[in-house]
Design an enzyme around this catalytic site. Structure first.
Site, PDB file in Angstrom:
ATOM      1  N   VAL A 171       0.862  -1.174   0.000  1.00  0.00           N
ATOM      2  CA  VAL A 171       0.000   0.000   0.000  1.00  0.00           C
ATOM      3  C   VAL A 171       0.902   1.229   0.000  1.00  0.00           C
ATOM      4  O   VAL A 171       1.927   1.264   0.694  1.00  0.00           O
ATOM      5  CB  VAL A 171      -0.922   0.027   1.236  1.00  0.00           C
ATOM      6  CG1 VAL A 171      -1.766   1.300   1.256  1.00  0.00           C
ATOM      7  CG2 VAL A 171      -1.819  -1.204   1.270  1.00  0.00           C
ATOM      8  N   CYS A 172       0.528   2.226  -0.798  1.00  0.00           N
ATOM      9  CA  CYS A 172       1.240   3.493  -0.829  1.00  0.00           C
ATOM     10  C   CYS A 172       2.716   3.269  -1.180  1.00  0.00           C
ATOM     11  O   CYS A 172       3.030   2.479  -2.066  1.00  0.00           O
ATOM     12  CB  CYS A 172       1.049   4.211   0.514  1.00  0.00           C
ATOM     13  SG  CYS A 172       1.405   5.984   0.500  1.00  0.00           S
ATOM     14  N   THR A 173       3.639   3.907  -0.479  1.00  0.00           N
ATOM     15  CA  THR A 173       5.059   3.794  -0.821  1.00  0.00           C
ATOM     16  C   THR A 173       5.680   2.491  -0.349  1.00  0.00           C
ATOM     17  O   THR A 173       6.881   2.289  -0.516  1.00  0.00           O
ATOM     18  CB  THR A 173       5.844   4.984  -0.245  1.00  0.00           C
ATOM     19  OG1 THR A 173       5.591   5.087   1.162  1.00  0.00           O
ATOM     20  CG2 THR A 173       5.448   6.271  -0.931  1.00  0.00           C
ATOM     21  N   ALA A 228      -2.472   2.459  -4.290  1.00  0.00           N
ATOM     22  CA  ALA A 228      -1.922   3.818  -4.343  1.00  0.00           C
ATOM     23  C   ALA A 228      -1.871   4.411  -2.931  1.00  0.00           C
ATOM     24  O   ALA A 228      -1.718   3.686  -1.948  1.00  0.00           O
ATOM     25  CB  ALA A 228      -2.740   4.666  -5.309  1.00  0.00           C
TER      26      ALA A 228
END
Length: 236
Positions: free
Chosen positions: A105-107, A155
């Site tokens: 998830v995310c970075t 994202a």
């Protein structure tokens, strides 16, 4: 597709400075799958302080974890230090080949990239850092959830719930994912159409980019170092 009696073991990498919603959103969804066991993984069992100050207890160390069905790496500002963390990257390299799904998830996707687990895969990340995926041979895709074979990436922050529902559909079925969505009353109606660079007013986007500039420079430097080390290992 697993039956409801099958067990699934999901491991979330924990680390100082992770974004708590990157972890708790997906964990809440996936913990509602029948027969699911959640492992919160770190080097030791000491409390981990996340980016908003909350202390979270891991329940499994890297050394205690021999096999998982799903591995997930959440993002957060602490991800920068994780890019240089051989113990974490080596754990991901060890555990990923036996997983049904390798996710983030995310970075967190940048950490998967630093471990060499996204080369040749389509993937996403937070909008501010998605371009850095190409440093690791990944193919950046500006979508909320990206599925490429057994890699599923979400994202930025709030996409973690969407991401996890897609994981449920992938491992179970669409009906189970819809039941979980309804249980959670996940029916978002944000007050502003401002959640992505595509919809945010230019002045808002410019102000956020300006505020994040120094931090994003540090993140890119960490990604560049990690990519250089990864390429050195492959050439060696």
């Amino acid at each position: 597709m697993p039956s409801s009696s099958d067990s699934l073991t999901v491991g979330f990498i924990m680390y100082p400075g992770l974004t708590q919603l990157d972890l708790f959103g997906p964990a809440d969804v996936l913990n509602r799958m029948p027969g699911t066991e959640i492992k919160f993984l770190w080097k030791n069992l000491d409390p981990v302080i996340v980016d908003r100050g909350m202390r979270i207890l891991p329940n499994t160390t890297f050394g205690q974890c021999q096999k998982l069905d799903i591995i997930c790496v959440p993002g957060g500002p602490g991800q920068i230090a994780l890019m240089d963390d051989d113990e974490t990257l080596n754990f991901l390299r060890r555990i990923a080949p036996g997983c049904k799904l390798v996710t983030s998830v995310c970075t967190g996707s940048l950490v998967l990239g630093a471990a060499g687990l996204l080369k040749g895969y389509r993937a996403t990340s937070h909008w501010s850092s998605i371009d850095q995926l190409s440093l690791f041979g990944a193919i950046p895709v500006e979508e909320r959830v990206v599925i490429d074979r057994n890699r599923i990436t979400g994202a930025g922050v709030t996409s973690g719930i969407d991401f996890a529902l897609r994981v449920v559909e992938n491992l179970m079925d669409k009906t189970t994912a819809q039941q979980i969505q309804l249980q959670m009353e996940y029916d978002p109606e944000p007050p502003y159409r401002c959640g992505t660079p595509k919809t945010a007013p230019p002045e808002i986007l410019d102000s956020v980019r300006a505020r994040l500039h120094m931090f994003l420079s540090s993140r890119r430097s960490a990604s560049e170092r990690a990519a250089e080390r990864l390429n050195s290992k492959k050439s060696g």
